[in-house]
Design a protein around this motif. Structure first.
Motif, PDB file in Angstrom:
ATOM      1  N   THR A  31      21.279 -48.173 -35.226  1.00 29.09           N
ATOM      2  CA  THR A  31      21.227 -46.774 -35.652  1.00 29.09           C
ATOM      3  C   THR A  31      20.413 -45.956 -34.651  1.00 29.09           C
ATOM      4  O   THR A  31      19.822 -46.497 -33.701  1.00 29.09           O
ATOM      5  N   SER A  32      20.352 -44.649 -34.903  1.00 29.06           N
ATOM      6  CA  SER A  32      19.714 -43.733 -33.964  1.00 29.06           C
ATOM      7  C   SER A  32      18.186 -43.787 -33.988  1.00 29.06           C
ATOM      8  O   SER A  32      17.540 -43.461 -32.979  1.00 29.06           O
ATOM      9  N   SER A 136      19.917 -36.646 -34.739  1.00 34.21           N
ATOM     10  CA  SER A 136      20.027 -37.957 -35.381  1.00 34.21           C
ATOM     11  C   SER A 136      21.423 -38.177 -35.959  1.00 34.21           C
ATOM     12  O   SER A 136      22.010 -39.263 -35.837  1.00 34.21           O
ATOM     13  N   ASP A 140      24.036 -41.022 -34.622  1.00 32.09           N
ATOM     14  CA  ASP A 140      24.548 -42.060 -35.521  1.00 32.09           C
ATOM     15  C   ASP A 140      26.083 -42.135 -35.445  1.00 32.09           C
ATOM     16  O   ASP A 140      26.660 -43.225 -35.455  1.00 32.09           O
TER      17      ASP A 140
END
Length: 229
Positions: A31-32, A136, A140
């Motif tokens: 994930t980010s 974000s 993602d």
């Protein structure tokens, strides 16, 4: 934050902007959050100082590199393509500086790069939490595209038909060249045949005239002798 196009080009070419790159292990989950945690503090300091900057976090996914970059610029092109910037602006123009998100990976798409514009520096500074939430969310989505690309079946391009095509063109060219060489030989033969026929006709006419003159003279001599008796 605004900047003159030529001043922007000079700073990038002279490498007087802030930059750094951080290497990370493959995040679990992918994930980010871990990637942004590495570069967010540096980007925030650069924005506070109103300074051009480029910060990256690199990792791998399925043995292929994944690079996440947050970068200030005046057009949606990475700073490495600085020579192309003057194709979009007049060098004396004053333009807005914007923040861009670049994700580079062979898995993400066919071009190997995804570009997202976050907004002008003023917009990011005015509402920093909203700007980072947007970053974000976009990152993602980009990382999901990387995962999907790594799981997609590999397509092997069929290049064999394209390689055979030039061979056919060469064969056609050779045939045309041979046809042109044979044409002059036929013209030369036709000229020789015409010359022989003209010579034969003239010779026959001369022989016929000589035979008629020799027959008439003896006949005149015999008739004169009988009258004298």
């Amino acid at each position: 934050m605004k900047i003159e196009v030529q001043a922007f080009i000079n700073q990038i070419q002279d490498q007087t902007y802030l930059t750094d790159e951080y290497e990370l292990a493959t995040p679990e989950p992918f994930t980010s959050a871990p990637l942004l945690a590495a570069i967010q503090p540096a980007i925030e300091k650069a924005l506070e100082k109103q300074t051009l900057a480029s910060f990256s976090a690199t990792t791998t996914y399925h043995d292929e590199p994944v690079k996440v970059t947050l970068e200030t610029g005046i057009v949606n092109l990475p700073l490495q393509y600085i020579k192309k910037v003057n194709q979009f602006f007049d060098e004396a123009a004053i333009v807005d500086v914007k923040l861009y998100l670049y994700v580079t990976s062979p898995w993400i798409n066919r071009s190997g790069m995804r570009i997202d514009e976050i907004g002008t520096i003023e917009t990011v500074a005015a509402d920093s939490p909203a700007a980072w939430a947007k970053i974000s969310e976009l990152l993602d989505q980009d990382l999901l595209a990387v995962v999907a690309g790594s799981e997609a079946p590999k397509v092997v391009p069929e290049e064999q038909p394209a390689k055979k095509a030039p061979a056919k063109k060469k064969a056609t060219t050779k045939k045309k060249a041979t046809a042109k060489k044979k044409a002059p030989a036929k013209k030369a033969t036709a000229k020789k045949t015409t010359t022989k026929k003209a010579t034969t006709k003239k010779a026959a006419a001369k022989k016929t005239t000589t035979k008629k003159a020799a027959t008439k003279k003896p006949a005149a001599t015999k008739k004169t002798t009988k009258k004298a008796d």
